[in-house]
Structures are given as C-alpha cells and as structure tokens.
Design a protein around this motif. Structure first.
Motif, PDB file in Angstrom:
ATOM      1  N   MET A 245       0.981  -1.126  -0.115  1.00 33.51           N
ATOM      2  CA  MET A 245       0.013   0.090   0.032  1.00 33.51           C
ATOM      3  C   MET A 245       0.774   1.236   0.058  1.00 33.51           C
ATOM      4  N   ILE A 246       2.101   1.396   0.267  1.00 36.68           N
ATOM      5  CA  ILE A 246       3.074   2.316   0.448  1.00 36.68           C
ATOM      6  C   ILE A 246       3.088   3.006  -0.817  1.00 36.68           C
ATOM      7  N   GLU A 247       3.169   2.182  -1.901  1.00 37.34           N
ATOM      8  CA  GLU A 247       3.295   2.817  -3.519  1.00 37.34           C
ATOM      9  C   GLU A 247       1.917   3.687  -3.757  1.00 37.34           C
ATOM     10  N   ALA A 248       0.894   3.329  -3.083  1.00 32.64           N
ATOM     11  CA  ALA A 248      -0.524   3.971  -3.523  1.00 32.64           C
ATOM     12  C   ALA A 248      -0.603   5.404  -2.750  1.00 32.64           C
ATOM     13  N   LEU A 249       0.425   5.562  -1.868  1.00 30.99           N
ATOM     14  CA  LEU A 249       0.457   7.006  -1.230  1.00 30.99           C
ATOM     15  C   LEU A 249       0.979   8.049  -2.008  1.00 30.99           C
ATOM     16  N   GLN A 250       1.369   7.573  -3.185  1.00 32.82           N
ATOM     17  CA  GLN A 250       2.060   8.895  -3.951  1.00 32.82           C
ATOM     18  C   GLN A 250       0.946   9.507  -4.868  1.00 32.82           C
ATOM     19  N   PHE A 251      -0.399   8.739  -4.662  1.00 37.31           N
ATOM     20  CA  PHE A 251      -1.783   9.404  -5.255  1.00 37.31           C
ATOM     21  C   PHE A 251      -2.135  10.460  -4.151  1.00 37.31           C
ATOM     22  N   GLU A 252      -2.573  11.485  -4.719  1.00 36.00           N
ATOM     23  CA  GLU A 252      -3.339  12.394  -3.923  1.00 36.00           C
ATOM     24  C   GLU A 252      -4.356  12.008  -3.043  1.00 36.00           C
TER      25      GLU A 252
ATOM     26  N   SER B  49     -17.423   7.199   0.791  1.00 36.53           N
ATOM     27  CA  SER B  49     -16.839   7.277  -0.361  1.00 36.53           C
ATOM     28  C   SER B  49     -15.483   8.036   0.170  1.00 36.53           C
ATOM     29  N   ILE B  50     -14.406   7.255   0.776  1.00 39.64           N
ATOM     30  CA  ILE B  50     -13.292   7.936   1.512  1.00 39.64           C
ATOM     31  C   ILE B  50     -12.270   8.112   0.578  1.00 39.64           C
TER      32      ILE B  50
ATOM     33  N   TRP C  73      -5.820  -0.677   4.143  1.00 39.32           N
ATOM     34  CA  TRP C  73      -5.131  -1.584   3.522  1.00 39.32           C
ATOM     35  C   TRP C  73      -5.787  -2.865   2.962  1.00 39.32           C
ATOM     36  N   PHE C  74      -6.635  -3.382   3.630  1.00 40.77           N
ATOM     37  CA  PHE C  74      -7.520  -4.501   3.093  1.00 40.77           C
ATOM     38  C   PHE C  74      -8.238  -4.046   1.845  1.00 40.77           C
ATOM     39  N   SER C  75      -9.103  -2.891   1.876  1.00 39.79           N
ATOM     40  CA  SER C  75      -9.640  -2.260   0.526  1.00 39.79           C
ATOM     41  C   SER C  75      -8.682  -2.339  -0.609  1.00 39.79           C
ATOM     42  N   TYR C  76      -7.585  -1.742  -0.497  1.00 39.92           N
ATOM     43  CA  TYR C  76      -6.735  -1.436  -1.664  1.00 39.92           C
ATOM     44  C   TYR C  76      -6.262  -2.571  -2.034  1.00 39.92           C
ATOM     45  N   THR C  77      -5.663  -3.697  -1.161  1.00 42.26           N
ATOM     46  CA  THR C  77      -5.025  -4.839  -1.646  1.00 42.26           C
ATOM     47  C   THR C  77      -6.346  -5.676  -2.248  1.00 42.26           C
ATOM     48  N   TYR C  78      -7.428  -5.856  -1.694  1.00 40.23           N
ATOM     49  CA  TYR C  78      -8.424  -6.774  -2.512  1.00 40.23           C
ATOM     50  C   TYR C  78      -9.345  -6.043  -3.416  1.00 40.23           C
TER      51      TYR C  78
ATOM     52  N   THR D 294     -14.555  -2.308  -1.015  1.00 42.24           N
ATOM     53  CA  THR D 294     -15.318  -1.059  -0.671  1.00 42.24           C
ATOM     54  C   THR D 294     -14.577  -0.550   0.679  1.00 42.24           C
ATOM     55  N   SER D 295     -14.210   0.632   0.619  1.00 40.21           N
ATOM     56  CA  SER D 295     -13.244   0.979   2.199  1.00 40.21           C
ATOM     57  C   SER D 295     -14.063   0.859   3.345  1.00 40.21           C
ATOM     58  N   GLY D 296     -15.151   1.508   3.105  1.00 39.98           N
ATOM     59  CA  GLY D 296     -16.141   1.585   4.377  1.00 39.98           C
ATOM     60  C   GLY D 296     -16.785   0.145   4.841  1.00 39.98           C
ATOM     61  N   ALA D 297     -17.030  -0.791   4.108  1.00 39.97           N
ATOM     62  CA  ALA D 297     -17.305  -1.834   4.649  1.00 39.97           C
ATOM     63  C   ALA D 297     -16.109  -2.720   5.103  1.00 39.97           C
ATOM     64  N   SER D 298     -14.916  -2.242   4.359  1.00 38.71           N
ATOM     65  CA  SER D 298     -13.586  -3.019   4.680  1.00 38.71           C
ATOM     66  C   SER D 298     -13.314  -2.745   6.253  1.00 38.71           C
TER      67      SER D 298
END
Length: 266
Positions: free
Chosen positions: A1-8, A123-124, A235-240, A243-247
C-alpha cells in the motif's frame, strides 16, 4: 500500500481516516456512556434529508448534511432533555422523516442521478481538500470542548441529576454533546456511510471501555483503536479492491470478536 500513497486521493483518504477515527472515538465514547447509540443511526439517516436539500439547491453536500443533522440534534435535545426514556421514539420518527425528505428532494432534482452507494457505504477515496478542512476543524473543536469542559461533561454523562444539583448547566452540555455527535456522524458518513456509521462509533468504544479506568482514557484509547481499524481496513480495501467503508467495519467486527474471545472480564 506504500506505493499507493503517491496518489493524492490516497493521501486524502488516509488523512480523513485518521481525523474521523479520533473524532469518532471521542464522541463515540460520549454516545455510549450517555446511552445514545440509537442516536448515531438516527442522525445519520436523518442527515440524508440535508443531502437531498443540498443536491436540490446546489449546495455543498457537507454543508447541507451538517445543518440538517445539527437541526435534528437540537430538536432531539428539546424533546428528550426531560424524557430521555422516550428518546428512541423521537429518534425513530425523525429518522424516517429525514430520509423521506432527502429521497423526495433528490427525486425533484432535474437530471440528477445520485449515487446512493456513496452515501450508504461511504466514499473515503473521494475526500476533497475542503472535506479535510471541515474534518480538521471539527476535531480541533471537539478537543477544545473536552479540554475545557471535561468535568462538566463527565458529570452530565454519568449523573445529570447530580450535575444539576452542582449547578452544572445540564441543558447546555446535553445539547452540546448532541450537536458534536451530529457533526461527527456527518463526517463519519464520508468514511463508512449511513448504514455502517453506528459500528464505527461503537465497536472501538466497546473495546476501549473494557481496557480503561476513566472516561478520558476511554475516549483517547477509542480514537487510537478506531485509527488502527481504519488503517488496516484501508489496506485491506486497497489490496483486494473492496469498498473501503465496508472493509473498515469488517476489520472492526473481526477484531471485536477476537477481543471477546481472549479478553476475560475482571
């Protein structure tokens, strides 16, 4: 997930999760000790009326939902201050009316195709800079209120009659708790949505309550636990690709189950 932090948008999501988690931990503790859990769900669904009005009149969604939620909180405070045992009745009524108003105004908005899922389940990943300013300001306000009026809020939360005898302004602090709860519910909707907001406000608090010896420690431990659940949920939401809220709520629920399995009551 670290690489995803480059996105705003991921940076915004992470910061929003941290801000909302601490606010939810502190206010969730007050909701639980004041036995207002049903209130969180009621205000969350009532605020949909504000969402509908904001859509119809072209206002910012957060503004419409916040004003409507605060209005509902003031109404609930006026109706239940002397009749807390009837709170569930009033909240149920306001819940239904607020949802109905929101649906009607969305229907009346010409050419608007609302994405209900973003309000129902959060919709985080769509958090904007303006949303972050609002969340930051609310968290600062909550911390200031707790810092200056902790003893009064503690007294009102645990024994309002005794607080009144000690010349504490019960009406003011009861209303203040409801208003802060309403605003916290509104920002929590952005993270986990209308349907799941109760879980975010109560699961970390339940765990913290079992590990704390005071309301103060319970509030801040709840915030820390909620933050952990949010980070793991993201992290779980991004990896799989879920939906972020449900995760976030699933992580919270699994953690609660694990805690209950291994924690022994004293």
């Amino acid at each position: 997930m670290i690489e995803a932090l480059q996105f705003e948008f991921m940076q915004h999501a992470l910061l929003a999760g941290l801000l909302v988690s601490f606010a939810a931990g502190i206010i969730g503790s007050l909701i639980v000790v004041n036995r207002m859990v049903f209130l969180a769900g009621g205000i969350a669904h009532t605020s949909y009326g504000g969402i509908g009005l904001a859509v119809y009149f072209g206002l910012p969604i957060f503004l419409g939902a916040s004003l409507f939620a605060v209005g509902a909180a003031l109404l609930i405070a006026g109706l239940t201050l002397k009749k807390r045992h009837r709170m569930d009745t009033f909240i149920g009524l306001i819940w239904a009316v607020g949802m109905a108003i929101g649906v009607i105004f969305v229907d009346l908005t010409p050419g608007y195709n609302v994405d209900l899922m973003s309000y129902l389940f959060g919709s985080i990943l769509a958090v904007s800079s303006e949303d972050l300013y609002f969340m930051s300001a609310l968290l600062v306000l909550i911390l200031m209120v707790i810092t200056f009026w902790y003893r009064d809020i503690l007294a009102v939360s645990y024994d309002s009659e005794y607080a009144g005898l000690r010349d504490v302004n019960v009406r003011f602090f009861y209303t203040l708790i409801l208003i802060l709860s309403a605003l916290t519910v509104v920002i929590a909707i952005k993270v986990v949505g209308l349907i799941l907001v109760i879980a975010m406000l109560t699961i970390p608090v339940y765990i913290a309550e079992k590990l704390s010896s005071s309301l103060f420690s319970m509030m801040f431990l709840s915030g820390a636990i909620a933050t952990l659940f949010t980070l793991v949920g993201l992290w779980f939401s991004y990896t799989y690709n879920l939906t972020s809220g449900a995760s976030i709520i699933i992580v919270s629920a699994v953690s609660l189950g694990t805690f209950l399995l291994f924690h022994k009551e004293k």
